[in-house]
Design a protein around this motif. Structure first.
Motif, PDB file in Angstrom:
ATOM      1  N   GLU A 128      35.689  47.437  45.818  1.00 33.60           N
ATOM      2  CA  GLU A 128      35.778  48.269  44.609  1.00 33.60           C
ATOM      3  C   GLU A 128      36.913  47.852  43.682  1.00 33.60           C
ATOM      4  O   GLU A 128      36.741  47.819  42.458  1.00 33.60           O
ATOM      5  CB  GLU A 128      35.940  49.746  45.007  1.00 33.60           C
ATOM      6  N   LYS A 129      38.063  47.530  44.237  1.00 33.10           N
ATOM      7  CA  LYS A 129      39.188  47.136  43.388  1.00 33.10           C
ATOM      8  C   LYS A 129      38.891  45.835  42.648  1.00 33.10           C
ATOM      9  O   LYS A 129      39.250  45.673  41.476  1.00 33.10           O
ATOM     10  CB  LYS A 129      40.460  47.000  44.223  1.00 33.10           C
ATOM     11  N   ILE A 130      38.232  44.910  43.340  1.00 34.65           N
ATOM     12  CA  ILE A 130      37.889  43.644  42.694  1.00 34.65           C
ATOM     13  C   ILE A 130      36.837  43.877  41.613  1.00 34.65           C
ATOM     14  O   ILE A 130      36.918  43.311  40.516  1.00 34.65           O
ATOM     15  CB  ILE A 130      37.396  42.629  43.747  1.00 34.65           C
ATOM     16  N   LEU A 131      35.858  44.731  41.894  1.00 30.90           N
ATOM     17  CA  LEU A 131      34.852  45.052  40.885  1.00 30.90           C
ATOM     18  C   LEU A 131      35.481  45.712  39.668  1.00 30.90           C
ATOM     19  O   LEU A 131      35.128  45.392  38.518  1.00 30.90           O
ATOM     20  CB  LEU A 131      33.778  45.965  41.483  1.00 30.90           C
ATOM     21  N   ASP A 132      36.425  46.618  39.891  1.00 25.06           N
ATOM     22  CA  ASP A 132      37.099  47.288  38.769  1.00 25.06           C
ATOM     23  C   ASP A 132      37.878  46.287  37.921  1.00 25.06           C
ATOM     24  O   ASP A 132      37.893  46.386  36.682  1.00 25.06           O
ATOM     25  CB  ASP A 132      38.038  48.377  39.295  1.00 25.06           C
ATOM     26  N   SER A 133      38.526  45.321  38.587  1.00 23.60           N
ATOM     27  CA  SER A 133      39.286  44.324  37.820  1.00 23.60           C
ATOM     28  C   SER A 133      38.345  43.455  36.988  1.00 23.60           C
ATOM     29  O   SER A 133      38.662  43.064  35.866  1.00 23.60           O
ATOM     30  CB  SER A 133      40.115  43.453  38.768  1.00 23.60           C
ATOM     31  N   LEU A 159      46.478  31.707  33.293  1.00 30.15           N
ATOM     32  CA  LEU A 159      47.870  31.380  33.625  1.00 30.15           C
ATOM     33  C   LEU A 159      48.391  32.319  34.713  1.00 30.15           C
ATOM     34  O   LEU A 159      49.129  31.893  35.612  1.00 30.15           O
ATOM     35  CB  LEU A 159      48.743  31.476  32.375  1.00 30.15           C
ATOM     36  N   ASP A 160      47.992  33.597  34.635  1.00 32.25           N
ATOM     37  CA  ASP A 160      48.406  34.561  35.663  1.00 32.25           C
ATOM     38  C   ASP A 160      47.849  34.166  37.030  1.00 32.25           C
ATOM     39  O   ASP A 160      48.537  34.271  38.053  1.00 32.25           O
ATOM     40  CB  ASP A 160      47.920  35.972  35.297  1.00 32.25           C
ATOM     41  N   CYS A 161      46.605  33.732  37.044  1.00 32.07           N
ATOM     42  CA  CYS A 161      45.961  33.341  38.308  1.00 32.07           C
ATOM     43  C   CYS A 161      46.635  32.104  38.887  1.00 32.07           C
ATOM     44  O   CYS A 161      46.889  32.031  40.096  1.00 32.07           O
ATOM     45  CB  CYS A 161      44.476  33.101  38.087  1.00 32.07           C
ATOM     46  N   LEU A 320      37.911  34.370  48.841  1.00 31.26           N
ATOM     47  CA  LEU A 320      38.253  35.222  47.699  1.00 31.26           C
ATOM     48  C   LEU A 320      37.028  35.856  47.052  1.00 31.26           C
ATOM     49  O   LEU A 320      37.174  36.703  46.170  1.00 31.26           O
ATOM     50  CB  LEU A 320      39.035  34.419  46.654  1.00 31.26           C
ATOM     51  N   ALA A 321      35.829  35.436  47.462  1.00 38.50           N
ATOM     52  CA  ALA A 321      34.579  36.047  46.997  1.00 38.50           C
ATOM     53  C   ALA A 321      34.448  36.027  45.473  1.00 38.50           C
ATOM     54  O   ALA A 321      33.909  36.956  44.869  1.00 38.50           O
ATOM     55  CB  ALA A 321      34.460  37.476  47.513  1.00 38.50           C
ATOM     56  N   THR A 322      34.946  34.966  44.842  1.00 36.68           N
ATOM     57  CA  THR A 322      34.776  34.803  43.395  1.00 36.68           C
ATOM     58  C   THR A 322      34.176  33.427  43.169  1.00 36.68           C
ATOM     59  O   THR A 322      33.303  33.004  43.928  1.00 36.68           O
ATOM     60  CB  THR A 322      36.123  34.998  42.667  1.00 36.68           C
ATOM     61  N   SER A 356      40.378  37.099  37.161  1.00 38.94           N
ATOM     62  CA  SER A 356      40.873  38.429  37.521  1.00 38.94           C
ATOM     63  C   SER A 356      40.475  38.799  38.944  1.00 38.94           C
ATOM     64  O   SER A 356      41.264  39.388  39.702  1.00 38.94           O
ATOM     65  CB  SER A 356      40.318  39.479  36.540  1.00 38.94           C
ATOM     66  N   ALA A 357      39.245  38.445  39.327  1.00 34.25           N
ATOM     67  CA  ALA A 357      38.786  38.719  40.683  1.00 34.25           C
ATOM     68  C   ALA A 357      39.620  37.966  41.705  1.00 34.25           C
ATOM     69  O   ALA A 357      39.946  38.506  42.771  1.00 34.25           O
ATOM     70  CB  ALA A 357      37.314  38.342  40.821  1.00 34.25           C
ATOM     71  N   ALA A 358      39.989  36.722  41.405  1.00 31.67           N
ATOM     72  CA  ALA A 358      40.808  35.938  42.327  1.00 31.67           C
ATOM     73  C   ALA A 358      42.185  36.558  42.505  1.00 31.67           C
ATOM     74  O   ALA A 358      42.707  36.633  43.627  1.00 31.67           O
ATOM     75  CB  ALA A 358      40.940  34.504  41.810  1.00 31.67           C
TER      76      ALA A 358
END
Length: 481
Positions: A128-133, A159-161, A320-322, A356-358
């Motif tokens: 859920e948290k990954i889906l929300d992101s 860049l954040d990732c 990481l499922a992305t 974002s998911a990563a």
């Protein structure tokens, strides 16, 4: 009589002269004081005649233009060559179709099944948290980036990732790629060029093989996961060979081999690397987020300082499922790729929601280290339950989330072996609703390791899932083998 006699005398005289010419020595000429036989003159004339004839343009009769009817007949008779060779019956792939998320349980062709065919190691598909992101990222950035990283395709989340991954692994910097499989076969040719030497494991998967081919380097293979073979190969290449001292040299291995489930002994590889002065390129698609106390990969697993590994790559589509991939290492290694790596320079950048998911997946791993304990517990249980399957044996490492089953006794043909394994996989899916997959390889894949059945273990699997796949494999294998 008076008229006949002069004619006869003249004829006799002529015959005498001709006879004298044939009976006399060959005529001679003197040119600049050099005597030349008559036959040489004749031969010279013949050669001149031959050269003259060869130099003449050949006679080509004028072409008569084709009539419209003849043109139509030729067009009707023409058969174009096929664009590709015909596909053999055994090479056709009719994969089952998933109709829901590829989690521990999924829907295949309208039927709910237990899924051991997806590399969802940490069970993060559907988190859920990954889906929300992802939802927040899509609302902010849209779906795609519409440009390569160097041409207005760099977004702050990229860049954040990159910073997140580098910080998590303890490296200086990292770089994102849009497609997981393209990461390794872009990175290798970015550093390895024609004339360089690459020593690679014979069991590397197709993406690594493709990178080796694209590099145009001299590639030497050593026996699969055999350190004695690696040491022998390095010794042969370097001993008494001064040429190798002035060229770049690399060792290319996978942390967990996709084609066998074996784990590379990194401590020994690093020792040999330092002894023979090679660089190491490590592919960690199946070990990142899995091996090590906190999931930081093979270096953490063996306690090897991360800086001893020159280049690390990994796809983000497993633990990481992305999707996408990354390369990490020193700042110099990363900066070089920003202008020299084809997969980075020429591909549209990773969709922002996947970056974002990563980030969210790495956060989840750091906040929930118990997920690794669940994964390892499931792997151990599956190894125990599959230890006595008739006709099959486990070839993978006890810590690998890829549980690799191969035939105890091969038929002698990889094609026949694969047919048997596919029959087992199909019966398990059809009769017991358990989704597993045999290791089909394309004609481009040069790996010669034994084929097998590959089971991807997830932290999201329950004990009943493990027991179900084990019981199904035992029953079906006993009936087929």
């Amino acid at each position: 009589m008076e008229m006949v006699l002069p004619v006869a005398n003249a004829t006799a005289a002529a015959l005498a002269r001709v006879s004298a010419m044939f009976n006399a020595p060959l005529a001679r000429a003197v040119v600049f004081g050099i005597h030349i036989d008559g036959h040489l003159v004749v031969e010279g004339l013949l050669i001149a005649a031959i050269l003259f004839q060869l130099s003449r343009k050949s006679y080509k009769p004028p072409k008569k233009p084709l009539t419209e009817r003849e043109v139509d007949e030729l067009c009707d008779e023409w058969q174009p060559e096929p664009l590709c060779p015909p596909i053999k019956e055994g090479a056709r792939i009719e994969a089952p179709t998933l109709e829901s998320a590829a989690g521990p349980h999924t829907t295949v062709d309208g039927k709910e099944v237990v899924n051991f065919a997806s590399a969802n190691y940490l069970g993060l598909i559907g988190n859920e948290k990954i889906l929300d992101s992802c939802i927040g990222s899509v609302e902010k950035y849209g779906v795609g980036s519409c440009g390569p990283r160097g041409f207005y395709g760099t977004i702050d989340v990229h860049l954040d990732c990159e910073t997140k991954i580098a910080k998590f692994l303890g490296t200086q910097d990292s770089i994102l790629y849009s497609y997981g499989i393209s990461t390794i076969f872009s990175v290798i040719p970015a550093f390895c060029k024609k004339g360089d030497i690459i020593v690679a494991d014979e069991g590397v998967h197709w993406a690594v093989q493709n990178g080796l081919q694209l590099s145009r380097s001299t590639v030497v293979y050593f026996k699969h996961n055999d350190m004695a073979s690696l040491a022998s190969t390095l010794e042969k290449l370097t001993h008494g060979n001064k040429r190798t001292e002035n060229i770049r040299r690399y060792i290319v291995v996978e942390a967990i081999y996709q084609n066998s489930g074996q784990i590379a002994p990194l401590d020994e590889i690093v020792r040999l690397k330092e002894k023979y002065r090679f660089r190491v390129i490590l592919e960690e698609s199946h070990s990142f987020g899995v091996l090590g106390k906190s999931g930081r990969g093979l270096a953490e697993h063996y306690g090897v300082p991360i800086e001893k590994i020159d280049i690390i790559t990994a796809g983000m589509g497993n633990a990481l499922a992305t999707d996408g991939g990354f390369c990490t290492g020193s700042i110099r290694v990363v900066d070089h790729q920003r202008l020299s790596s084809s997969g980075y320079v020429f591909s549209a950048s990773l969709p922002p929601y996947l970056a974002s998911a990563a980030i969210s997946a790495v956060d989840h791993l750091e906040e929930n280290p118990s997920v690794l304990a669940n994964l390892r517990s499931n792997i151990t249980l599956l190894h125990k339950e599959l230890s006595d399957v008739q006709g099959l044996e486990i070839a993978s490492n006890i810590l690998s989330p890829i549980v690799f089953l191969k035939l105890k006794t091969s038929t002698g043909s990889s094609v026949a072996d694969l047919e048997l394994l596919e029959v087992i996989s199909e019966k398990v899916l059809k009769e017991d609703s358990v989704f597993i997959a045999a290791t089909k390889r394309s004609s481009l894949d040069k790996c010669r390791l034994p084929v097998g059945i590959r089971l991807f273990v997830s932290a999201g699997h329950t004990e009943s899932d493990i027991l179900k796949v084990s019981e199904s494999l035992k029953r079906v294998a006993a009936s087929v083998l």
